[in-house]
Design a protein around this motif. Structure first.
Motif, PDB file in Angstrom:
ATOM      1  N   ARG A 258      83.624 -60.707  -6.061  1.00  0.00           N
ATOM      2  CA  ARG A 258      84.493 -61.096  -7.191  1.00  0.00           C
ATOM      3  C   ARG A 258      83.965 -62.387  -7.807  1.00  0.00           C
ATOM      4  NH1 ARG A 258      89.658 -62.449  -5.607  1.00  0.00           N
ATOM      5  NH2 ARG A 258      90.387 -62.193  -7.728  1.00  0.00           N
ATOM      6  N   THR A 259      83.388 -62.254  -8.974  1.00  0.00           N
ATOM      7  CA  THR A 259      82.769 -63.428  -9.599  1.00  0.00           C
ATOM      8  C   THR A 259      83.818 -64.432 -10.078  1.00  0.00           C
ATOM      9  OG1 THR A 259      82.661 -62.249 -11.705  1.00  0.00           O
ATOM     10  CG2 THR A 259      80.707 -62.191 -10.311  1.00  0.00           C
ATOM     11  N   PHE A 260      85.063 -63.999 -10.253  1.00  0.00           N
ATOM     12  CA  PHE A 260      86.112 -64.961 -10.615  1.00  0.00           C
ATOM     13  C   PHE A 260      86.313 -65.977  -9.492  1.00  0.00           C
ATOM     14  CE2 PHE A 260      88.804 -62.538 -14.009  1.00  0.00           C
ATOM     15  CZ  PHE A 260      87.684 -62.452 -14.801  1.00  0.00           C
ATOM     16  N   ALA A 261      85.917 -65.601  -8.282  1.00  0.00           N
ATOM     17  CA  ALA A 261      86.033 -66.524  -7.150  1.00  0.00           C
ATOM     18  C   ALA A 261      84.731 -67.278  -6.902  1.00  0.00           C
ATOM     19  CB  ALA A 261      86.456 -65.758  -5.898  1.00  0.00           C
ATOM     20  N   LEU A 302      78.641 -60.249 -14.109  1.00  0.00           N
ATOM     21  CA  LEU A 302      77.258 -60.263 -13.642  1.00  0.00           C
ATOM     22  C   LEU A 302      77.280 -60.108 -12.130  1.00  0.00           C
ATOM     23  CD1 LEU A 302      75.950 -63.364 -15.636  1.00  0.00           C
ATOM     24  CD2 LEU A 302      75.224 -61.017 -15.995  1.00  0.00           C
ATOM     25  N   PRO A 303      76.119 -59.792 -11.552  1.00  0.00           N
ATOM     26  CA  PRO A 303      76.051 -59.864 -10.094  1.00  0.00           C
ATOM     27  C   PRO A 303      76.469 -61.259  -9.631  1.00  0.00           C
ATOM     28  CG  PRO A 303      74.080 -58.827 -10.962  1.00  0.00           C
ATOM     29  CD  PRO A 303      74.855 -59.324 -12.145  1.00  0.00           C
TER      30      PRO A 303
ATOM     31  N   LYS B 100      67.518 -60.093 -17.619  1.00  0.00           N
ATOM     32  CA  LYS B 100      68.251 -61.347 -17.782  1.00  0.00           C
ATOM     33  C   LYS B 100      68.031 -61.942 -19.165  1.00  0.00           C
ATOM     34  CE  LYS B 100      68.503 -62.834 -12.994  1.00  0.00           C
ATOM     35  NZ  LYS B 100      67.724 -63.476 -11.957  1.00  0.00           N
ATOM     36  N   LYS B 101      66.832 -61.756 -19.683  1.00  0.00           N
ATOM     37  CA  LYS B 101      66.515 -62.361 -20.983  1.00  0.00           C
ATOM     38  C   LYS B 101      67.377 -61.789 -22.094  1.00  0.00           C
ATOM     39  CE  LYS B 101      61.786 -63.461 -19.964  1.00  0.00           C
ATOM     40  NZ  LYS B 101      60.498 -62.765 -19.868  1.00  0.00           N
ATOM     41  N   GLY B 102      67.611 -60.496 -22.045  1.00  0.00           N
ATOM     42  CA  GLY B 102      68.319 -59.909 -23.167  1.00  0.00           C
ATOM     43  C   GLY B 102      69.575 -59.208 -22.732  1.00  0.00           C
ATOM     44  N   GLU B 103      69.491 -57.913 -22.711  1.00  0.00           N
ATOM     45  CA  GLU B 103      70.628 -57.084 -22.376  1.00  0.00           C
ATOM     46  C   GLU B 103      71.173 -57.443 -20.987  1.00  0.00           C
ATOM     47  OE1 GLU B 103      71.164 -52.456 -23.423  1.00  0.00           O
ATOM     48  OE2 GLU B 103      69.731 -52.872 -21.857  1.00  0.00           O
ATOM     49  N   THR B 104      72.490 -57.498 -20.865  1.00  0.00           N
ATOM     50  CA  THR B 104      73.050 -57.771 -19.553  1.00  0.00           C
ATOM     51  C   THR B 104      72.986 -56.499 -18.707  1.00  0.00           C
ATOM     52  OG1 THR B 104      75.289 -57.075 -20.057  1.00  0.00           O
ATOM     53  CG2 THR B 104      74.703 -59.344 -20.617  1.00  0.00           C
ATOM     54  N   LEU B 105      73.179 -56.707 -17.437  1.00  0.00           N
ATOM     55  CA  LEU B 105      73.114 -55.584 -16.504  1.00  0.00           C
ATOM     56  C   LEU B 105      74.150 -54.519 -16.865  1.00  0.00           C
ATOM     57  CD1 LEU B 105      71.873 -54.438 -13.959  1.00  0.00           C
ATOM     58  CD2 LEU B 105      73.549 -55.725 -12.642  1.00  0.00           C
ATOM     59  N   VAL B 130      74.691 -53.365  -7.413  1.00  0.00           N
ATOM     60  CA  VAL B 130      74.835 -51.907  -7.498  1.00  0.00           C
ATOM     61  C   VAL B 130      76.314 -51.522  -7.560  1.00  0.00           C
ATOM     62  CG1 VAL B 130      74.332 -49.737  -6.335  1.00  0.00           C
ATOM     63  CG2 VAL B 130      72.620 -51.554  -6.357  1.00  0.00           C
ATOM     64  N   GLN B 131      77.117 -52.230  -6.778  1.00  0.00           N
ATOM     65  CA  GLN B 131      78.562 -51.991  -6.830  1.00  0.00           C
ATOM     66  C   GLN B 131      79.122 -52.290  -8.223  1.00  0.00           C
ATOM     67  OE1 GLN B 131      80.905 -54.032  -3.772  1.00  0.00           O
ATOM     68  NE2 GLN B 131      82.529 -54.279  -5.277  1.00  0.00           N
ATOM     69  N   LEU B 132      78.618 -53.372  -8.817  1.00  0.00           N
ATOM     70  CA  LEU B 132      79.062 -53.758 -10.156  1.00  0.00           C
ATOM     71  C   LEU B 132      78.800 -52.628 -11.148  1.00  0.00           C
ATOM     72  CD1 LEU B 132      80.046 -56.296 -11.839  1.00  0.00           C
ATOM     73  CD2 LEU B 132      77.647 -56.733 -12.281  1.00  0.00           C
TER      74      LEU B 132
END
Lengths: 408, 329
Positions: A258-261, A302-303, B100-105, B130-132
C-alpha cells in the motif's frame, strides 16, 4: 466589523488550563468577552456542548492547503522549506508567508542549506528577518556532521529553532521500509530503525555543544524516544514531534504494497509505536503535527519502492489526535495543548488562547462525532492517507480565523 | 526413474484444486494447491520429451509476456510453454528505466489490457509491481518475478525437480545458499518448501541474509560447511555482479573462497545431495564448474526442463475459467 457569539460550548483553553462550559464573543477579529450574553446584532452559534478551543497550530506541513486546514481546524501552520523552489531565500520566505492569508497563517521554515543541498548554510539571518519562524533541514537530515555543527552554532546566534529530520542518511539510502521481518518478507529494501537513533544522538550532542534550540520533527522509534527523554532530563534545549501515522499504525500497514503507507520515516515496529504513545503520555513528545504532504495520484500509483513518500494529514489531524483522549492516554486539555500552545512555544509564536483580547483564531469541534476517513472525499489537494476507511471520532464544525467563521 | 502418475493427490470433496485468478506468489497458496500444480506439470514432462510437442488447448488465446526487466531464459521458457499449448504468444520487453521516463507502469498495464489478452506474464524489477498490474487488468496474471519478492514458477520447478529426483519433499533438508537478501527465488522457495514439509536453511554471509530471515521459517547459517551439513539438496543463488565488489562482499575471490560451492565443500552434504541453481550461473563465483557439470549431482539442466513443464501447467490452469473447462467456469 464581525460579531460572533458562540454559546453552549465547552471551552478548552490550554493557556489558562480551563476546561469548562461557557460562551465566547468575538468582536473585531479578537475575543471580546467570555461567558457574557450575546450582544445585539451578533451572529449566535449554538455549540450544543461542542468543544471550543484555540485554532490548531500545525507544526509540520509541506503544503499550504487551505481547504484541508479549514476542515482540520488549523489556523496557523509551519511550512517546511521543501517547496519548489526550496525556501532558501528571503524573498521566497516572504512570499510563502503571504500564501495562506487571510484564512490560514503560514509561518515558513527557512531551508537550512542552499537548495536543501546539505552542504552550504543558507541566509538564515536574512530569512528570519523576512519572517521565517525557524530553520529546517527539510525531508532529509544533513549528512555532514560538520555542516550540521556550524548550522546549529550559527542558528543559535539568531535564536532560531532548528528543525531536523532524523534519519541517518547513509543507512537510509535507497530504503523504503524499516528493516525487519515484514520488509524481508515483502522484499523491500529497508533501513534499520536505529538509523533514527544515530541521527538523533548526533544532533542532540551538537545541540548540547552549541546551545542551539533543536526540534526533531518526528520521533518514531523507542530508541529515539529514549534519547530525547534522557536529553531533556539533562537540560538540553530539545523538543520533538510526531505525526498520527506513527502513533496509530505500524509497519504491517504496508502489507499488499500500500503506497499510501509509504512515509518518511517509514512506519515502524509495534514496539516502537507503543514507545511513541508512552512518550506522548509522559510529555517527551511535545507536539503532534500533520506532516501534511499530499501527493498526486501519479506519485502513488506505482510499485511501492517507486512511489513518493508522504500523506495528506491536515484534515485528519484533530480526529486522529483525539484517539489519545478516547483511549484514555491523555486528557483533552493536554491533547489540545500539543496541537496549539506547544507548537507555538517551540517556534516562538503568540500563545494561542481563549483569553479576552487574543486573536479570534478558534476551532469548534464535536469530539464524539463519528465519521469515516475516505481518501476519495478528503478536502484539499489530494486524499492519499494511510487511514483510508478508518472510523474516527471528532469532527470540526467551525474554524474561525481572525474572527471570520468558516464551515468546512 | 519413473515419473509419478499425474493427479496422485486426491482432493477432499468440494475443494477446488486451484481457486485463484492469478499466480502472484507462493504465499497464499495452500499445500494441496501447490501439489496440484506440480501434478499437472508432471504430465507435461513426458509430453515435452516426445517428438511432436503440440497441444491446442490454448488455441485462439493471446498470451502477453511483459518483461520490464532483462531476461532471456525465463522469457524463452514462458514463450515455449505458451506455444506448445497453442497460444498466440507475444513478447514485450521494456527496460524498466524507459518506462519510468514516460508512460507509467499502470498506463502500460491499461494499454496491454485494451488489447484483450487472455493471460499476461509479467516480470518487473520492483517488489509488488506485478500485483499492482494484476489489480488493473481483466485477465489472469502470472508473476514471472517481481523485484526481491516472489518468483513462483521458479519455486514450483525447483520443487518438481526435487520431487522427481528424491521422490518426495517432506522431511528433506534443503540448503539455499548465497544472496538470500536480494533473491525472489529464495523467498518463493522458503514458502513453498516449508509449506510442503521440507526443512529449509538459508546460508549466506550476514550482509546477504536479510533482517530476521529466521522469521520466514528457515534455519540460518553464516558458515557454508555448517549450512551444508547433512543437506539433501543444495540450492545455489546467483550473486549479482554489482553486489560483488565491496558493496556486500569484499570480492568475488573472497566470496568464492568462503561461499562458493566446490566438490570439497559439497562433501559436507549427504553423499547423494542434489545440486541446483536457478541460472544463469556465475561459474567460479558461487559455484565451481566441476560441481555444476557433475551429471550425477547437478540437476541444473533438469531445472530448465521442468521450468517449461511447470509453466505449461500454470498457463493451462490459469486459463481454464476463460476456456470454460468443466468445473472451472
Amino acid at each position: 466589523m464581525t460579531r460572533l457569539a458562540i454559546v453552549n460550548a465547552r471551552l478548552v483553553d490550554p493557556a489558562s488550563g480551563r476546561d469548562s462550559p461557557g460562551s465566547l464573543i468575538v468582536e473585531d477579529r479578537a475575543i471580546a468577552a467570555l461567558d457574557a450574553p450575546p450582544p445585539d446584532g451578533a451572529e449566535v452559534i449554538d455549540a450544543r456542548g461542542a468543544v471550543l478551543a484555540p485554532g490548531l497550530v500545525d507544526a509540520m506541513a509541506f503544503r499550504t492547503d487551505k481547504a484541508a486546514c479549514l476542515a482540520g481546524g488549523i489556523t496557523r501552520l509551519l511550512l517546511m522549506p521543501d517547496q519548489s523552489p526550496p525556501l532558501d531565500d528571503p524573498a521566497l520566505v516572504e512570499r510563502a508567508e503571504r500564501l495562506g492569508k487571510p484564512d490560514v497563517w503560514v509561518h515558513p521554515l527557512a531551508a537550512a542549506t542552499v537548495g536543501l543541498n546539505g552542504s552550504e548554510i543558507a541566509e538564515i539571518g536574512l530569512m528570519k528577518a523576512a519572517g521565517a519562524a525557524g530553520v529546517a533541514t527539510g525531508r532529509r537530515a544533513i549528512a555532514d556532521s560538520g555542516v550540521m555543527y556550524r548550522l546549529l552554532q550559527y542558528a543559535a546566534g539568531f535564536e532560531l529553532p532548528v528543525v531536523t529530520h532524523c534519519e541517518d542518511v547513509s543507512l537510509t539510502k535507497g530504503a523504503v521500509a524499516t528493516e525487519g521481518e515484514y520488509a524481508t518478507r515483502w522484499g523491500l529494501s529497508a533501513a534499520p530503525a536505529f538509523a533514527e537513533a544515530l541521527a538523533i544522538a548526533r544532533d542532540l550532542r551538537l545541540a548540547e555543544a552549541t546551545g542551539a534550540r533543536l526540534h526533531i520533527a518526528q520521533v518514531t522509534t523507542a530508541e529515539g524516544v529514549a534519547l530525547v527523554r534522557a536529553a531533556k532530563a539533562r537540560g538540553v534545549a530539545v523538543t520533538c514531534g510526531v505525526t498520527p501515522p506513527h502513533m496509530l499504525l505500524n509497519e504491517s500497514a504496508v502489507g499488499g504494497y500500500r503506497t499510501f503507507a509509504r512515509l518518511s520515516p517509514p512506519l515502524r515496529a509495534e514496539s516502537d509505536r507503543q514507545a511513541v504513545l508512552d512518550a506522548l503520555a509522559d510529555g517527551t513528545i511535545d507536539v503532534i503535527a500533520s506532516g501534511h504532504d499530499p501527493r498526486a495520484q501519479d506519485a502513488k500509483r506505482l510499485p511501492f519502492a517507486d512511489a513518493e513518500p508522504g500523506a495528506a494529514g491536515a484534515a485528519t489531524l484533530l480526529a486522529l489526535a483525539l484517539s489519545l483522549v478516547r483511549d484514555g492516554r491523555l486528557p483533552l486539555l493536554d491533547v489540545v495543548a500539543m496541537l496549539t500552545t506547544a507548537p507555538a512555544r517551540v517556534f516562538g509564536l503568540p500563545t494561542p488562547s481563549l483569553a479576552v483580547g487574543a486573536p479570534a483564531d478558534l476551532v469548534l469541534f464535536d469530539p464524539n462525532a463519528p465519521w469515516r476517513i475516505d481518501s476519495d472525499r478528503l478536502p484539499g489537494r489530494a486524499g492519499n492517507t494511510p487511514f483510508d476507511g478508518l472510523p474516527v471520532e471528532g469532527r470540526v464544525l467551525l474554524t474561525v480565523k481572525g474572527g471570520e467563521a468558516m464551515r468546512p | 526413474m519413473t515419473a509419478p502418475a499425474p493427479g496422485r493427490h486426491s482432493l477432499p470433496p468440494g475443494v477446488h484444486p486451484f481457486p485463484h485468478r492469478h499466480l502472484l506468489g507462493i504465499e497464499g497458496l495452500l499445500p494441496h494447491e501447490i501439489l496440484y500444480l506440480l501434478d499437472e506439470a508432471e504430465r507435461w514432462v513426458d509430453f515435452n520429451r516426445a517428438p511432436a510437442k503440440a497441444d491446442d488447448r490454448l488455441r485462439g488465446l493471446t498470451q502477453i509476456n511483459a518483461f520490464f526487466e532483462n531476461s532471456t531464459r525465463t522469457l524463452l521458457s514462458f514463450e515455449i510453454a505458451g506455444k506448445r499449448l497453442g497460444a498466440d504468444v507475444v513478447n514485450m520487453t521494456v527496460g524498466a528505466s524507459s518506462v519510468k521516463k514516460g508512460e507509467t507502469l499502470l498506463d502500460t498495464a491499461l494499454t496491454l489490457n485494451s488489447m484483450h489478452p487472455d493471460l499476461i506474464v509479467i516480470r518487473h524489477d520492483a517488489s509488488g509491481a506485478v500485483q499492482l498490474i494484476a489489480e488493473k487488468v481483466d485477465c489472469p496474471v502470472l508473476n514471472a518475478g517481481d523485484g526481491r519478492h516472489e518468483h513462483p514458477t521458479q519455486a514450483l520447478l525447483d520443487a518438481l525437480t526435487i520431487r522427481r529426483r528424491k521422490g518426495r519433499l517432506a522431511g528433506l533438508t534443503v540448503a539455499i545458499c548465497g544472496d538470500v537478501l536480494h533473491s525472489r527465488v529464495a523467498r518463493s522457495n522458503f514458502q513453498l518448501l516449508g509449506s510442503l514439509g521440507a526443512k529449509v536453511r538459508a546460508v549466506a554471509p550476514p550482509t546477504l541474509l536479510g533482517a530476521q530471515v529466521d522469521r520466514l521459517g528457515v534455519e540460518v547459517f553464516t558458515d557454508m560447511e555448517a549450512g551444508l551439513d547433512g543437506a539433501d539438496v543444495v540450492m545455489m543463488l546467483r550473486l549479482q555482479r554489482e553486489r560483488m565488489a565491496g558493496a556486500y562482499v569484499p570480492s568475488t575471490r573472497e566470496y568464492f573462497h568462503f561461499f562458493g560451492l566446490t566438490a570439497q565443500r559439497l562433501a559436507a552434504a549427504k553423499p547423494d545431495a542434489l545440486v541446483m541453481h536457478p541460472g544463469p550461473m556465475n561459474r567460479g563465483v558461487e559455484i565451481d564448474s566441476a560441481v555444476a557439470d557433475d551429471i550425477g549431482r547437478s540437476a541444473i539442466t533438469e531445472q530448465v526442463e521442468m521450468g517449461v513443464a511447470v509453466r505449461m501447467a500454470c498457463l493451462d490452469v490459469l486459463t481454464r475459467t476463460r476456456r470454460g473447462v468443466e468445473g472451472w467456469a
